[in-house]
Design a protein around this motif. Sequence first.
Motif, PDB file in Angstrom:
ATOM      1  N   CYS A  19     -26.441 -25.326  10.828  1.00  0.00           N
ATOM      2  CA  CYS A  19     -25.864 -26.540  11.415  1.00  0.00           C
ATOM      3  C   CYS A  19     -25.881 -26.481  12.937  1.00  0.00           C
ATOM      4  O   CYS A  19     -26.148 -27.486  13.618  1.00  0.00           O
ATOM      5  CB  CYS A  19     -24.441 -26.743  10.905  1.00  0.00           C
ATOM      6  N   VAL A  20     -25.575 -25.321  13.481  1.00  0.00           N
ATOM      7  CA  VAL A  20     -25.609 -25.163  14.945  1.00  0.00           C
ATOM      8  C   VAL A  20     -27.016 -25.419  15.465  1.00  0.00           C
ATOM      9  O   VAL A  20     -27.216 -26.116  16.470  1.00  0.00           O
ATOM     10  CB  VAL A  20     -25.128 -23.747  15.339  1.00  0.00           C
ATOM     11  N   LEU A  77     -18.568 -19.719  20.828  1.00  0.00           N
ATOM     12  CA  LEU A  77     -18.297 -21.141  21.044  1.00  0.00           C
ATOM     13  C   LEU A  77     -18.752 -21.590  22.428  1.00  0.00           C
ATOM     14  O   LEU A  77     -19.305 -22.691  22.583  1.00  0.00           O
ATOM     15  CB  LEU A  77     -16.799 -21.409  20.865  1.00  0.00           C
ATOM     16  N   ILE A  78     -18.533 -20.736  23.432  1.00  0.00           N
ATOM     17  CA  ILE A  78     -18.979 -21.078  24.788  1.00  0.00           C
ATOM     18  C   ILE A  78     -20.503 -21.204  24.830  1.00  0.00           C
ATOM     19  O   ILE A  78     -21.063 -22.152  25.415  1.00  0.00           O
ATOM     20  CB  ILE A  78     -18.494 -20.028  25.787  1.00  0.00           C
ATOM     21  N   ALA A  79     -21.195 -20.251  24.195  1.00  0.00           N
ATOM     22  CA  ALA A  79     -22.660 -20.299  24.184  1.00  0.00           C
ATOM     23  C   ALA A  79     -23.161 -21.534  23.447  1.00  0.00           C
ATOM     24  O   ALA A  79     -24.130 -22.182  23.884  1.00  0.00           O
ATOM     25  CB  ALA A  79     -23.209 -19.015  23.546  1.00  0.00           C
ATOM     26  N   CYS A  80     -22.510 -21.861  22.346  1.00  0.00           N
ATOM     27  CA  CYS A  80     -22.926 -23.047  21.592  1.00  0.00           C
ATOM     28  C   CYS A  80     -22.615 -24.333  22.360  1.00  0.00           C
ATOM     29  O   CYS A  80     -23.357 -25.320  22.267  1.00  0.00           O
ATOM     30  CB  CYS A  80     -22.235 -23.068  20.229  1.00  0.00           C
ATOM     31  N   PHE A  81     -21.528 -24.358  23.111  1.00  0.00           N
ATOM     32  CA  PHE A  81     -21.174 -25.545  23.878  1.00  0.00           C
ATOM     33  C   PHE A  81     -22.224 -25.849  24.939  1.00  0.00           C
ATOM     34  O   PHE A  81     -22.458 -27.015  25.283  1.00  0.00           O
ATOM     35  CB  PHE A  81     -19.805 -25.354  24.525  1.00  0.00           C
ATOM     36  N   ALA A  93     -19.794 -27.492  15.212  1.00  0.00           N
ATOM     37  CA  ALA A  93     -20.299 -26.949  13.951  1.00  0.00           C
ATOM     38  C   ALA A  93     -19.902 -25.489  13.783  1.00  0.00           C
ATOM     39  O   ALA A  93     -19.498 -25.050  12.686  1.00  0.00           O
ATOM     40  CB  ALA A  93     -21.821 -27.098  13.898  1.00  0.00           C
ATOM     41  N   LEU A  94     -19.993 -24.715  14.867  1.00  0.00           N
ATOM     42  CA  LEU A  94     -19.600 -23.308  14.792  1.00  0.00           C
ATOM     43  C   LEU A  94     -18.097 -23.190  14.523  1.00  0.00           C
ATOM     44  O   LEU A  94     -17.663 -22.367  13.699  1.00  0.00           O
ATOM     45  CB  LEU A  94     -19.967 -22.591  16.086  1.00  0.00           C
ATOM     46  N   LEU A  95     -17.303 -23.998  15.204  1.00  0.00           N
ATOM     47  CA  LEU A  95     -15.853 -23.948  15.006  1.00  0.00           C
ATOM     48  C   LEU A  95     -15.491 -24.290  13.566  1.00  0.00           C
ATOM     49  O   LEU A  95     -14.634 -23.626  12.948  1.00  0.00           O
ATOM     50  CB  LEU A  95     -15.176 -24.917  15.972  1.00  0.00           C
ATOM     51  N   ALA A  96     -16.131 -25.313  13.024  1.00  0.00           N
ATOM     52  CA  ALA A  96     -15.864 -25.679  11.633  1.00  0.00           C
ATOM     53  C   ALA A  96     -16.278 -24.568  10.668  1.00  0.00           C
ATOM     54  O   ALA A  96     -15.579 -24.275   9.690  1.00  0.00           O
ATOM     55  CB  ALA A  96     -16.599 -26.984  11.293  1.00  0.00           C
ATOM     56  N   GLY A  97     -17.427 -23.961  10.948  1.00  0.00           N
ATOM     57  CA  GLY A  97     -17.885 -22.878  10.084  1.00  0.00           C
ATOM     58  C   GLY A  97     -16.950 -21.685  10.118  1.00  0.00           C
ATOM     59  O   GLY A  97     -16.634 -21.085   9.078  1.00  0.00           O
ATOM     60  N   LEU A  98     -16.493 -21.307  11.318  1.00  0.00           N
ATOM     61  CA  LEU A  98     -15.560 -20.179  11.427  1.00  0.00           C
ATOM     62  C   LEU A  98     -14.244 -20.487  10.721  1.00  0.00           C
ATOM     63  O   LEU A  98     -13.648 -19.614  10.069  1.00  0.00           O
ATOM     64  CB  LEU A  98     -15.307 -19.851  12.900  1.00  0.00           C
TER      65      LEU A  98
END
Length: 529
Positions: free
Chosen positions: A262-263, A153-157, A166-171
């Motif tokens: 999505c990411v 999540l940090i890397a995606c942010f 998108a990553l949070l929703a997917g997880l």
Amino acid sequence: MIAQMLQDASRRQRSATGVAIILAVLAAIAGVGLLAVSGWFLTGAAIAGAAGVAAVRGFNYLLPSAGIRAFAITRTLGRYGERLFSHRAAFFALADVRPALFGRLAGAEPAAVFSRPSGEVAAQLGSDVDALEDAVVRRVTLPGAVAGACTGLIACFLAGPWAAAALLAGLAAMRLASRGVVPGLLAAQVRRRADAMTRLKSSYAEYAACSAEIAVYGLIPQIIEAIGMDIEELEASRLAIVRLEAMTQGGQLVLAAVTVACVLALANGAAPLAAAAALAGASAAEAWSGLVRTDLNRPRVDDALRRLEDMASLPPRAPHHSGIERLARAPLRFESEGRICEVQPGSRLLIGGASGKGKTRLLGTLMGLRGDAPQRVTIEGTDVRDLGLETLRKLFAQAPQDASLLAGTVADNLRMARQGVIESEMWAALDTACLAETVRALPDGLNQWLGGDGARLSGGQRKRLSLARALLGERPWIVLDEPSEGLDSATEQHLARNLGEWLDQTGTGLILVSHREGLHHLVDKVFAL
């Protein structure tokens, strides 16, 4: 109760579990970092190469390469160490749980224990305890999965808040699909598999006890046919579980792929940053999927806990009676259909009656091993059922009709009688039981290994070894159930003479069941059923 027992055992492995958690977190962070840096590095290198020689010369590849190597080494060592320490903690915890469960089983009321098929007990102490391994490993899996997800999540942010969302929703979708759907689908099949396995083990234990008869009469095809339905049930349940697990893993893979797409689509900034976010999301999803394996194993763990809880909840035996010396000097009183027979200490009683009248059942009740005899036996007005096994074992030594022996040496079996038995006492008991010459003829004498249930001995020899063990018990009463069965007349006469002399010397009371008349002269009273 089982959960508390497992928790106490796991607490003793806190150091190994703590190391495993630290290594799991490091491995998860390193895994996300490895893919994120690799994606950024490869994309940046490709763009630099396309931009020309000047861009290539200005591109710094040393630091990313060193980072990739560091992350790779950390990830490899972390995963290896995490598995080493987590499974070490699990194995040692289960090594504490299994004997604790056996101790609780051994300390339960015999009637409750003996009512269970031996195969069922073997399954509970074996495969059901092994199933609890995941409950220990789960403590390590969760921190590693959370660490990997947070790092992703940090890397995606860094590539934009929408990419992180998108990553949070997917997880979250992966977790909901796994947590909400899998246990319900698998639970029924796991119980079906466990029940089939228990029935098979019970059948195997029963058939193994009469394997010689099965071989002699050529009954193997019939036995295979008899257990065929359970085998088919086991295989069908296993196949259903594999299919459900494959569908679950496939669904998780699809959700992870959609999440990464999505990411990548929502990532802002340069292409290297978007690539880093996408691969970081993929690695985070991989770490997060470790929880799916826990969900897949949860029905098996829950089913095992249910079964083991049933074992641990068996009623404990009655406590030890405080007046053993007084009870040892008290007479036994047998009551049946209005008839009363009182036997004074040191006296000798024959329990007679035709086969099937319940003589062995009465002896089992007298010994505290069961409580279903219709007759009533009292000591000082107290029913032996109320005294319990712990008290009765101090009063009675038994040589049962079906002699059970340890898978050990002759001496091992004799030492079960009481603590502190010495060799001279063993030989004296063997002499009385007419078995000393046989044991002296064995290659290792008292130290001769007999195998499972005294496999190296004949039926009569096993019975006489059980008798010698009872003689060493030094109890006020000795209970013998068909002690001369399987013996020739000469050996039976010799045994009767030895027993008579031993009873006269020790003053021990005798409770005898025997259809053969060779021992009847030892008794002075008969109680017929």
